[in-house]
Scaffold this active site. Sequence first.
Site, short mmCIF file in Angstrom:
data_model
loop_
_atom_site.label_atom_id
_atom_site.label_comp_id
_atom_site.label_asym_id
_atom_site.label_seq_id
_atom_site.Cartn_x
_atom_site.Cartn_y
_atom_site.Cartn_z
CD GLU A 170 -8.36 4.71 -5.49
OE1 GLU A 170 -7.73 3.92 -6.22
OE2 GLU A 170 -9.36 5.34 -5.88
CB CYS A 196 -1.54 -0.02 -6.80
SG CYS A 196 -1.79 1.54 -7.66
P1 NAD Z 1 -0.81 -1.30 3.96
O1 NAD Z 1 -2.13 -1.86 3.84
O2 NAD Z 1 0.23 -2.07 4.67
O3 NAD Z 1 -0.74 0.19 4.65
C1 NAD Z 1 -1.45 1.30 4.18
C2 NAD Z 1 -1.72 2.26 5.33
O4 NAD Z 1 -2.45 1.61 6.33
C3 NAD Z 1 -0.47 2.83 6.01
O5 NAD Z 1 -0.64 4.21 6.19
C4 NAD Z 1 -0.40 2.10 7.32
O6 NAD Z 1 0.15 2.84 8.36
C5 NAD Z 1 -1.85 1.80 7.61
N1 NAD Z 1 -1.99 0.57 8.39
C6 NAD Z 1 -1.21 -0.54 8.35
N2 NAD Z 1 -1.68 -1.49 9.18
C7 NAD Z 1 -2.78 -0.98 9.78
C8 NAD Z 1 -3.71 -1.48 10.74
N3 NAD Z 1 -3.60 -2.70 11.26
N4 NAD Z 1 -4.74 -0.67 11.10
C9 NAD Z 1 -4.87 0.55 10.57
N5 NAD Z 1 -4.02 1.08 9.65
C10 NAD Z 1 -2.98 0.33 9.26
O7 NAD Z 1 -0.52 -1.10 2.48
P2 NAD Z 1 0.85 -0.86 1.88
O8 NAD Z 1 1.74 -2.05 2.09
O9 NAD Z 1 1.31 0.44 2.41
O10 NAD Z 1 0.52 -0.74 0.32
C11 NAD Z 1 0.55 -1.85 -0.54
C12 NAD Z 1 -0.81 -2.15 -1.09
O11 NAD Z 1 -1.47 -0.97 -1.45
C13 NAD Z 1 -0.79 -2.99 -2.35
O12 NAD Z 1 -1.79 -3.95 -2.28
C14 NAD Z 1 -1.10 -2.01 -3.45
O13 NAD Z 1 -1.66 -2.58 -4.59
C15 NAD Z 1 -2.02 -1.08 -2.75
N6 NAD Z 1 -1.99 0.22 -3.40
C16 NAD Z 1 -3.10 0.64 -4.03
C17 NAD Z 1 -3.09 1.86 -4.70
C18 NAD Z 1 -4.29 2.38 -5.44
O14 NAD Z 1 -4.25 3.53 -5.86
N7 NAD Z 1 -5.35 1.63 -5.60
C19 NAD Z 1 -1.93 2.61 -4.71
C20 NAD Z 1 -0.82 2.13 -4.04
C21 NAD Z 1 -0.87 0.95 -3.36
#
Ligand code: NAD
Length: 473
Positions: free
Chosen positions: A226, A260
């Site tokens: 997602e 998002c």
């Molecule tokens: P992110 O990608 O920074 O982090 C998401 C998750 O990934 C966290 O649990 C984090 O600990 C983990 N993570 C971070 N870096 C990592 C790595 N190098 N290796 C493995 N895991 C890692 O995302 P975010 O900043 O938390 O969220 C923002 C983004 O999420 C935006 O682009 C938003 O549009 C999207 N989003 C999508 C939805 C949806 O339902 N489609 C919902 C909310 C947010």
Amino acid sequence: LVEGRTDGTMTNSKPKAVPIVEVMQRARDAFNRGITKPIEFRRKQLQNLLRMYEENKGAMIDALHKDLRRCKTEAILLEIDYLINDLNNTLYHLDEWAKPTRPSKGFVNMLDDVVIYNDPYGVVLVIGAWNYPLQLLLLPMSGAIAAGNTVVVKPSELAPACSNLITELLSKYLDNDVVQCVEGGAEETTELLKQKFDYIFYTGGSNVGKIIYKAATEHLTPVTLELGGKSPTYIDSTVDILVTAKRILWGKFINAGQTCIAPDYILCTKEVQEKFVTAAEKVLKEWYGEDPQKSPDLSRIINNRHFSRLQALLDADRDRIVIGGKTDASDKFIEPTIMANVKGSDKIMEDEIFGPILPIVPVENAYEAIKFINEREKPLALYVFSLNKKTVDNFVSNTSGGGMCINDVVMHLGVETLPFGGVGNSGIGAYHGKTTFDTFVHKKSCLAKNFSSIGEKLASGRYPPYTEGNLAF
Ligand code: NAD
């Protein structure tokens, strides 16, 4: 070492840290023991979860306020009630969703049983994002439980109050072998991804999404990703501009734009732009007063890194700002801001904004808007405001995106019968309502034959020696 359960007892405080391999083994053993198979067991867990939501509304509201300065109404509307409604819907339909289905069958299988079983995958990993730290983690988790899996959840480290609360509450309300919580960031997630999960459900940005996908291929683990993206919003001259402004601004500024499916940018003619800006000025003053920083209804930016990122976006194109633009680093506050006459090549149009800044890109007409959209990555949501059916149909037929909402924004998320998910850069797979349940089961096909002589005769053409006369066609 990461946070997780060490034993099966109920506690009132956060559980101690255990190594990830032990977390995994415990989840695997629980699944293999078959404790999640009976529907009644799943129902009981979901009822406990419902009780957890009902009994801890105050704590959840407080945690969301601590992490995001989220106001109570948005906390209830966008997370807590949302979770409760989804869970009630799942509980109501659980028997019906879980039971095997019998698809239609052909003449040759007339006497046979043709069945599709809803088989739980096994051990599921759910990785959440920080922007809706409860909903984005607990909703897929409850779907995975409903489907009969054991689950390891990894809340986002960027919303620590919610992460702590989730860890504490889940260990208190749910079976500690069936649901385990692992707290941490990239390091812990990397460690988790080395394990062999049977399904991975990830919510977050596309860059990390690619890391998750790559890790999943190592074990051929199926995934739901997602992700996000820049969700475009087209407005034409046929709509009520004040109502349009209200709907768009609400969807943009809830949770300070950290949503998002927030409308990322607007496409419209210069005439519509002028009317929209006038209407927006009126609406924003009405909602947030002369000094929006004093409004209790505006969330704050999650952390300093994201604040600086958004500040840099404002600084790059200051001359485009027509409403707002004020910031306060000490309060992680960014005023609801609108930029006009933005160009596709401007900095603000490079990546998903994920903050309270709304750029307007003038276009000549709907065709130019469609071209603009199609030249970019596929968005998670696409919004069209128009009373002209032909215009709407044009966007539906000629653009690709996760989902669409016509004459409103964000609200399609609340329709439980609509699968929610992205396409291309905005994601893989979908959930919500029955789609969540279906996400976490393997549809196991089964043909059950009998030994009746008519059935055997009907299918006997497959046996050698082969002659053309054996074939039914
Ligand atoms: P992110 O990608 O920074 O982090 C998401 C998750 O990934 C966290 O649990 C984090 O600990 C983990 N993570 C971070 N870096 C990592 C790595 N190098 N290796 C493995 N895991 C890692 O995302 P975010 O900043 O938390 O969220 C923002 C983004 O999420 C935006 O682009 C938003 O549009 C999207 N989003 C999508 C939805 C949806 O339902 N489609 C919902 C909310 C947010």
